[in-house]
Design a protein around this motif. Structure first.
Motif, PDB file in Angstrom:
ATOM      1  N   UNK A   1       0.917  -1.179  -0.066  1.00  0.00           N
ATOM      2  CA  UNK A   1      -0.032  -0.056   0.029  1.00  0.00           C
ATOM      3  C   UNK A   1       0.993   1.216  -0.014  1.00  0.00           C
ATOM      4  N   UNK A   2       1.820   1.244   0.900  1.00  0.00           N
ATOM      5  CA  UNK A   2       2.721   2.401   0.670  1.00  0.00           C
ATOM      6  C   UNK A   2       3.335   2.561  -0.561  1.00  0.00           C
ATOM      7  N   UNK A   3       3.698   1.569  -1.194  1.00  0.00           N
ATOM      8  CA  UNK A   3       4.310   1.602  -2.727  1.00  0.00           C
ATOM      9  C   UNK A   3       3.317   2.161  -3.695  1.00  0.00           C
ATOM     10  N   UNK A   4       2.205   1.750  -3.481  1.00  0.00           N
ATOM     11  CA  UNK A   4       1.106   2.287  -4.397  1.00  0.00           C
ATOM     12  C   UNK A   4       0.975   3.645  -4.350  1.00  0.00           C
ATOM     13  N   UNK A   5       0.867   4.003  -2.957  1.00  0.00           N
ATOM     14  CA  UNK A   5       0.814   5.511  -2.749  1.00  0.00           C
ATOM     15  C   UNK A   5       2.044   6.342  -3.344  1.00  0.00           C
ATOM     16  N   UNK A   6       2.978   5.842  -3.207  1.00  0.00           N
ATOM     17  CA  UNK A   6       4.553   6.566  -3.620  1.00  0.00           C
ATOM     18  C   UNK A   6       4.560   6.653  -4.947  1.00  0.00           C
ATOM     19  N   UNK A   7       4.050   5.353  -5.698  1.00  0.00           N
ATOM     20  CA  UNK A   7       4.038   5.330  -7.009  1.00  0.00           C
ATOM     21  C   UNK A   7       2.936   6.428  -7.822  1.00  0.00           C
ATOM     22  N   UNK A   8       1.936   6.546  -7.000  1.00  0.00           N
ATOM     23  CA  UNK A   8       0.874   7.579  -7.488  1.00  0.00           C
ATOM     24  C   UNK A   8       1.240   8.780  -7.359  1.00  0.00           C
ATOM     25  N   UNK A   9       1.874   9.063  -6.227  1.00  0.00           N
ATOM     26  CA  UNK A   9       2.557  10.582  -5.884  1.00  0.00           C
ATOM     27  C   UNK A   9       3.578  10.826  -6.811  1.00  0.00           C
ATOM     28  N   UNK A  10       4.619   9.763  -7.213  1.00  0.00           N
ATOM     29  CA  UNK A  10       5.800  10.083  -7.992  1.00  0.00           C
ATOM     30  C   UNK A  10       5.314  10.520  -9.466  1.00  0.00           C
ATOM     31  N   UNK A  11       4.397  10.065  -9.960  1.00  0.00           N
ATOM     32  CA  UNK A  11       3.778  10.317 -11.181  1.00  0.00           C
ATOM     33  C   UNK A  11       3.256  11.755 -11.245  1.00  0.00           C
ATOM     34  N   UNK A  12       2.704  12.337 -10.166  1.00  0.00           N
ATOM     35  CA  UNK A  12       2.205  13.564 -10.207  1.00  0.00           C
ATOM     36  C   UNK A  12       3.269  14.599  -9.962  1.00  0.00           C
ATOM     37  N   UNK A  13       4.333  14.225  -9.173  1.00  0.00           N
ATOM     38  CA  UNK A  13       5.231  14.973  -8.842  1.00  0.00           C
ATOM     39  C   UNK A  13       6.194  15.142 -10.221  1.00  0.00           C
ATOM     40  N   UNK A  14       6.479  14.039 -10.868  1.00  0.00           N
ATOM     41  CA  UNK A  14       7.152  14.223 -12.151  1.00  0.00           C
ATOM     42  C   UNK A  14       6.381  15.253 -13.239  1.00  0.00           C
ATOM     43  N   UNK A  15       5.238  14.943 -13.295  1.00  0.00           N
ATOM     44  CA  UNK A  15       4.308  15.793 -14.218  1.00  0.00           C
ATOM     45  C   UNK A  15       4.351  17.118 -13.870  1.00  0.00           C
ATOM     46  N   UNK A  16       4.213  17.448 -12.647  1.00  0.00           N
ATOM     47  CA  UNK A  16       3.939  18.987 -12.225  1.00  0.00           C
ATOM     48  C   UNK A  16       5.441  19.576 -12.264  1.00  0.00           C
ATOM     49  N   UNK A  17       6.364  18.909 -12.498  1.00  0.00           N
ATOM     50  CA  UNK A  17       7.801  19.440 -12.559  1.00  0.00           C
ATOM     51  C   UNK A  17       8.018  19.588 -13.989  1.00  0.00           C
ATOM     52  N   UNK A  18       7.283  19.224 -14.867  1.00  0.00           N
ATOM     53  CA  UNK A  18       7.649  19.218 -16.438  1.00  0.00           C
ATOM     54  C   UNK A  18       7.500  20.579 -16.795  1.00  0.00           C
ATOM     55  N   UNK A  19       6.353  21.334 -16.484  1.00  0.00           N
ATOM     56  CA  UNK A  19       6.225  22.765 -16.956  1.00  0.00           C
ATOM     57  C   UNK A  19       6.111  23.775 -15.872  1.00  0.00           C
ATOM     58  N   UNK A  20       6.633  24.654 -15.811  1.00  0.00           N
ATOM     59  CA  UNK A  20       6.895  25.753 -14.957  1.00  0.00           C
ATOM     60  C   UNK A  20       5.418  26.289 -14.461  1.00  0.00           C
TER      61      UNK A  20
END
Length: 202
Positions: free
Chosen positions: A127-146
């Motif tokens: 469950x921890x891993x699932x949450x981390x993977x979901x959050x990681x996707x959003x973090x990467x996408x948020x950082x793609x454009x200013x």
């Protein structure tokens, strides 16, 4: 009362998931945790909850969100039920037992409000891993454009250049925080969230 996320920035570090904005990371860990808890139907981590159930003539009443640690109070159709004695209840294997049943002398199921401590002392690793993977996707996408436009969801399934054409995928989710039906079903079945309404969590 807001619940603590099911995973932390330390869990992101353990998976070598890069993040440089603590507020952003904690925001998406919280959003992902809320999505997972919604699918499970219960908080998963250990909390005190008040749930609304309906009793019938059966002597047993199942409480959602195992493991069940303790019961603080039970109110049957507006009347407090004692934890022992004649007509009282007992907590047995995650269920409430009452010898006279939960709907005696009632033509329809009777409302039962239960306040209890339940959930896991430690969040399961998957469950921890699932949450981390979901959050990681959003973090990467948020950082793609200013301007944050990296978070905009594209539902384009295919494009062609000659005589330009585009095909859209109507099945795509709104955000990366949406869980598949299979994952939602697995979480609900695993944590037993169906059949009860959580009124408050503290």
């Amino acid at each position: 009362m807001a619940l603590a996320p099911l995973a932390t920035t330390a869990d992101l570090d353990a998976r070598r998931i890069a993040w440089d904005d603590e507020q952003l990371a904690e925001t998406y860990l919280g959003v992902a945790s809320a999505a997972v808890r919604d699918a499970a139907g219960v908080p998963i981590s250990r909390v005190t909850s008040t749930v609304a159930l309906y009793g019938d003539g059966s002597s047993w009443l199942r409480l959602p969100g195992p493991p069940i640690v303790s019961v603080t109070s039970v109110v049957l159709d507006g009347e407090t039920v004692a934890p022992d004695g004649d007509g009282g209840y007992a907590l047995i294997d995650g269920r409430l037992f009452r010898p006279y049943g939960w709907g005696v002398c009632a033509p329809v199921p009777r409302p039962v409000t239960v306040t209890y401590v339940h959930g896991l002392a430690e969040v399961p690793a998957d469950v921890v891993d699932l949450v981390c993977r979901m959050a990681a996707t959003a973090i990467v996408l948020a950082g793609e454009e200013d301007d944050g436009s990296g978070l905009a969801v594209s539902n384009i399934a295919a494009e062609r250049l000659g005589d330009y054409a585009v095909t859209y995928n109507g099945e795509s989710g709104t955000t990366e925080m949406e869980l598949s039906d299979r994952t939602r079903s697995r979480l609900s079945n695993r944590f037993g969230g169906a059949g009860a309404q959580v009124v408050t969590v503290g």
